[in-house]
Design an enzyme around this catalytic site. Sequence first.
Site, PDB file in Angstrom:
ATOM      1  N   GLY A  15      34.060 -34.655  19.979  1.00 47.06           N
ATOM      2  CA  GLY A  15      34.742 -35.392  20.954  1.00 47.06           C
ATOM      3  C   GLY A  15      35.601 -36.415  20.263  1.00 47.06           C
ATOM      4  O   GLY A  15      35.753 -37.634  20.565  1.00 47.06           O
ATOM      5  N   ALA A  16      36.144 -36.219  18.840  1.00 47.79           N
ATOM      6  CA  ALA A  16      36.577 -37.423  17.993  1.00 47.79           C
ATOM      7  C   ALA A  16      38.217 -37.742  18.367  1.00 47.79           C
ATOM      8  O   ALA A  16      38.715 -38.305  17.739  1.00 47.79           O
ATOM      9  CB  ALA A  16      36.660 -36.922  16.647  1.00 47.79           C
ATOM     10  N   ASN A  17      38.741 -36.951  19.316  1.00 46.19           N
ATOM     11  CA  ASN A  17      39.993 -37.092  19.748  1.00 46.19           C
ATOM     12  C   ASN A  17      40.400 -37.771  20.650  1.00 46.19           C
ATOM     13  O   ASN A  17      41.572 -38.249  20.951  1.00 46.19           O
ATOM     14  CB  ASN A  17      40.689 -35.753  20.030  1.00 46.19           C
ATOM     15  CG  ASN A  17      39.951 -35.047  21.416  1.00 46.19           C
ATOM     16  OD1 ASN A  17      39.108 -34.556  21.309  1.00 46.19           O
ATOM     17  ND2 ASN A  17      40.751 -35.342  22.584  1.00 46.19           N
ATOM     18  N   SER A  18      39.293 -38.677  21.213  1.00 43.72           N
ATOM     19  CA  SER A  18      39.617 -39.457  22.336  1.00 43.72           C
ATOM     20  C   SER A  18      38.675 -40.479  22.502  1.00 43.72           C
ATOM     21  O   SER A  18      37.513 -40.453  21.829  1.00 43.72           O
ATOM     22  CB  SER A  18      39.557 -38.607  23.749  1.00 43.72           C
ATOM     23  OG  SER A  18      39.725 -39.455  24.986  1.00 43.72           O
ATOM     24  N   GLY A  19      38.687 -41.729  23.103  1.00 44.97           N
ATOM     25  CA  GLY A  19      37.849 -42.647  23.300  1.00 44.97           C
ATOM     26  C   GLY A  19      36.946 -43.142  22.351  1.00 44.97           C
ATOM     27  O   GLY A  19      37.455 -43.539  21.278  1.00 44.97           O
ATOM     28  N   SER A 144      23.521 -41.989  27.824  1.00 44.18           N
ATOM     29  CA  SER A 144      24.183 -43.155  28.777  1.00 44.18           C
ATOM     30  C   SER A 144      23.050 -43.668  29.555  1.00 44.18           C
ATOM     31  O   SER A 144      21.912 -43.127  29.834  1.00 44.18           O
ATOM     32  CB  SER A 144      25.244 -42.242  29.794  1.00 44.18           C
ATOM     33  OG  SER A 144      25.392 -43.010  31.014  1.00 44.18           O
ATOM     34  N   TYR A 169      25.613 -35.283  36.167  1.00 42.18           N
ATOM     35  CA  TYR A 169      25.765 -35.912  34.683  1.00 42.18           C
ATOM     36  C   TYR A 169      24.728 -36.622  34.397  1.00 42.18           C
ATOM     37  O   TYR A 169      24.224 -36.566  33.075  1.00 42.18           O
ATOM     38  CB  TYR A 169      26.925 -37.103  34.928  1.00 42.18           C
ATOM     39  CG  TYR A 169      27.244 -38.002  33.751  1.00 42.18           C
ATOM     40  CD1 TYR A 169      27.851 -37.469  32.600  1.00 42.18           C
ATOM     41  CD2 TYR A 169      26.778 -39.153  33.784  1.00 42.18           C
ATOM     42  CE1 TYR A 169      28.111 -38.080  31.520  1.00 42.18           C
ATOM     43  CE2 TYR A 169      27.373 -39.929  32.578  1.00 42.18           C
ATOM     44  CZ  TYR A 169      27.934 -39.564  31.673  1.00 42.18           C
ATOM     45  OH  TYR A 169      28.148 -40.350  30.543  1.00 42.18           O
TER      46      TYR A 169
HETATM   47  N1  LIG Z   1      33.091 -44.138  29.152  1.00 43.20           N
HETATM   48  C1  LIG Z   1      31.879 -44.573  29.398  1.00 43.20           C
HETATM   49  O1  LIG Z   1      31.546 -45.749  30.326  1.00 43.20           O
HETATM   50  C2  LIG Z   1      30.612 -43.853  29.009  1.00 43.20           C
HETATM   51  C3  LIG Z   1      29.129 -44.589  29.584  1.00 43.20           C
HETATM   52  C4  LIG Z   1      28.116 -43.921  29.079  1.00 43.20           C
HETATM   53  C5  LIG Z   1      28.330 -42.883  27.998  1.00 43.20           C
HETATM   54  N2  LIG Z   1      29.409 -42.229  27.869  1.00 43.20           N
HETATM   55  C6  LIG Z   1      29.522 -41.011  26.840  1.00 43.20           C
HETATM   56  O2  LIG Z   1      30.194 -41.279  25.862  1.00 43.20           O
HETATM   57  C7  LIG Z   1      30.906 -40.031  25.184  1.00 43.20           C
HETATM   58  C8  LIG Z   1      32.185 -40.282  24.746  1.00 43.20           C
HETATM   59  O3  LIG Z   1      33.025 -40.448  25.946  1.00 43.20           O
HETATM   60  P1  LIG Z   1      34.462 -41.326  26.182  1.00 43.20           P
HETATM   61  O4  LIG Z   1      34.122 -42.556  26.990  1.00 43.20           O
HETATM   62  O5  LIG Z   1      34.824 -41.685  24.792  1.00 43.20           O
HETATM   63  O6  LIG Z   1      35.276 -40.392  27.010  1.00 43.20           O
HETATM   64  P2  LIG Z   1      36.455 -39.613  26.689  1.00 43.20           P
HETATM   65  O7  LIG Z   1      37.702 -40.483  26.209  1.00 43.20           O
HETATM   66  O8  LIG Z   1      36.640 -38.871  27.855  1.00 43.20           O
HETATM   67  O9  LIG Z   1      35.902 -38.664  25.457  1.00 43.20           O
HETATM   68  C9  LIG Z   1      35.409 -37.652  25.557  1.00 43.20           C
HETATM   69  C10 LIG Z   1      35.318 -36.681  24.347  1.00 43.20           C
HETATM   70  O10 LIG Z   1      34.539 -35.474  24.766  1.00 43.20           O
HETATM   71  C11 LIG Z   1      35.433 -34.263  24.611  1.00 43.20           C
HETATM   72  N3  LIG Z   1      34.623 -33.288  25.355  1.00 43.20           N
HETATM   73  C12 LIG Z   1      34.201 -33.350  26.529  1.00 43.20           C
HETATM   74  N4  LIG Z   1      33.731 -32.097  26.791  1.00 43.20           N
HETATM   75  C13 LIG Z   1      33.840 -31.352  25.713  1.00 43.20           C
HETATM   76  C14 LIG Z   1      33.613 -29.834  25.279  1.00 43.20           C
HETATM   77  N5  LIG Z   1      33.171 -29.039  26.417  1.00 43.20           N
HETATM   78  N6  LIG Z   1      33.949 -29.462  24.178  1.00 43.20           N
HETATM   79  C15 LIG Z   1      34.419 -30.446  23.280  1.00 43.20           C
HETATM   80  N7  LIG Z   1      34.825 -31.500  23.362  1.00 43.20           N
HETATM   81  C16 LIG Z   1      34.413 -32.073  24.603  1.00 43.20           C
HETATM   82  C17 LIG Z   1      36.623 -34.680  25.182  1.00 43.20           C
HETATM   83  O11 LIG Z   1      37.723 -33.730  24.807  1.00 43.20           O
HETATM   84  P3  LIG Z   1      38.966 -33.608  25.730  1.00 43.20           P
HETATM   85  O12 LIG Z   1      39.868 -34.900  25.043  1.00 43.20           O
HETATM   86  O13 LIG Z   1      39.750 -32.391  25.285  1.00 43.20           O
HETATM   87  O14 LIG Z   1      38.766 -33.796  27.139  1.00 43.20           O
HETATM   88  C18 LIG Z   1      37.002 -36.064  24.435  1.00 43.20           C
HETATM   89  O15 LIG Z   1      37.216 -35.765  23.108  1.00 43.20           O
HETATM   90  C19 LIG Z   1      30.443 -38.976  26.256  1.00 43.20           C
HETATM   91  O16 LIG Z   1      29.351 -38.205  25.792  1.00 43.20           O
HETATM   92  C20 LIG Z   1      30.237 -39.818  27.585  1.00 43.20           C
HETATM   93  O17 LIG Z   1      29.220 -39.330  28.586  1.00 43.20           O
HETATM   94  C21 LIG Z   1      30.701 -42.747  28.121  1.00 43.20           C
END
Ligand SMILES: NC(=O)c1ccc[n+]([C@@H]2O[C@H](COP(=O)([O-])OP(=O)(O)OC[C@H]3O[C@@H](n4cnc5c(N)ncnc54)[C@H](OP(=O)(O)O)[C@@H]3O)[C@@H](O)[C@H]2O)c1
Length: 286
Positions: A15-19, A144, A169
């Site tokens: 998931g290195a392309n985002s967030g 999380s 989730y």
């Molecule tokens: N944001 C929050 O408040 C929060 C809180 C607690 C935990 N988290 C956890 O933190 C982690 C990172 O999330 P983030 O907040 O950075 O969100 P994000 O910006 O949506 O990034 C999520 C990343 O995971 C990738 N991904 C999701 N499903 C995938 C799959 N089946 N195969 C390959 N890649 C996949 C996405 O790819 P695409 O770009 O192609 O969609 C994206 O690169 C996640 O595990 C999330 O559950 C987030």
Amino acid sequence: MANTNMQGKVCLVTGANSGIGKVTALELAKLGATVIMVSRNRAKGEAVQAEIKRLSGNENVDLLTADMSSIASVRQLAQEVQAKYPQLHVLLNNAGGMNNKRQVSVDGIEQTWASNYIGPFLLTNLLLDLLKASAPARIINVSSTAHKMGKINFDDLQAEKNYRAFPVYSNSKLALTLFTYELARRLEGTGVTVNNLHPGVIGSNFFGTGLLGRLSKLVMLTPEQGAQTSIYLATAPEVATVSGKYFEKSKISTSSKTSQDQQLGQRLWQVTEELIAQKSNQPINA
Ligand SMILES: NC(=O)c1ccc[n+]([C@@H]2O[C@H](COP(=O)([O-])OP(=O)(O)OC[C@H]3O[C@@H](n4cnc5c(N)ncnc54)[C@H](OP(=O)(O)O)[C@@H]3O)[C@@H](O)[C@H]2O)c1
């Protein structure tokens, strides 16, 4: 945070392309690591790979594509990593998401469960020998605080009877946390650690591109803040031998009582191995 030199270390971030994953990959590249970015979308991945190379001045930023919800794709990813890299020091299982409607993966597994839990479980197991051979090595699972609301219902792991996005989730994150602790027990004495973390509530693409998504970017913590605990666990010398723990804000914290249930962790492990074997017609380490 101390700027640990990561030169000579190979770090894989899903998931290195985002967030949070994007910031984590960038910071590891700035510290001199060889970074293997994993993205499910090649075009998105390539754009971020170029940006990370430019911002870090580090050319050792590789891009592999994989859908973490697909057993075959995760197997392919593990094979590519093993073929290209004689060593792997950090495996960061960061990719994850939440689906508003019930969907199933190519293997017929509920999508959130498949991406957030089954994929990381399989990838980690397939890369364990490489990690052990590269020890000291670290595995970091981005869970999380939602895991505290999760339940493991063995009668309905695929949420076929009752699908609600946030509970599903939460269940997937509880499973990831249980996996972390069971794996830590199995890895004792190997020089490979495994920890999990809550990144904070972060305005990333996690909340989508609609109103909630736009609002989240205004009021929540930034991905830069969200990545701090991941970067800390991947690099800090003081946690080199810490394993089987849950971190928040770069400090050990307490995960739910259910997540610490050893019998539950062992049973879930076994059921997960059986599910992967059944869906792919081969045992996980075939
Ligand atoms: N944001 C929050 O408040 C929060 C809180 C607690 C935990 N988290 C956890 O933190 C982690 C990172 O999330 P983030 O907040 O950075 O969100 P994000 O910006 O949506 O990034 C999520 C990343 O995971 C990738 N991904 C999701 N499903 C995938 C799959 N089946 N195969 C390959 N890649 C996949 C996405 O790819 P695409 O770009 O192609 O969609 C994206 O690169 C996640 O595990 C999330 O559950 C987030």
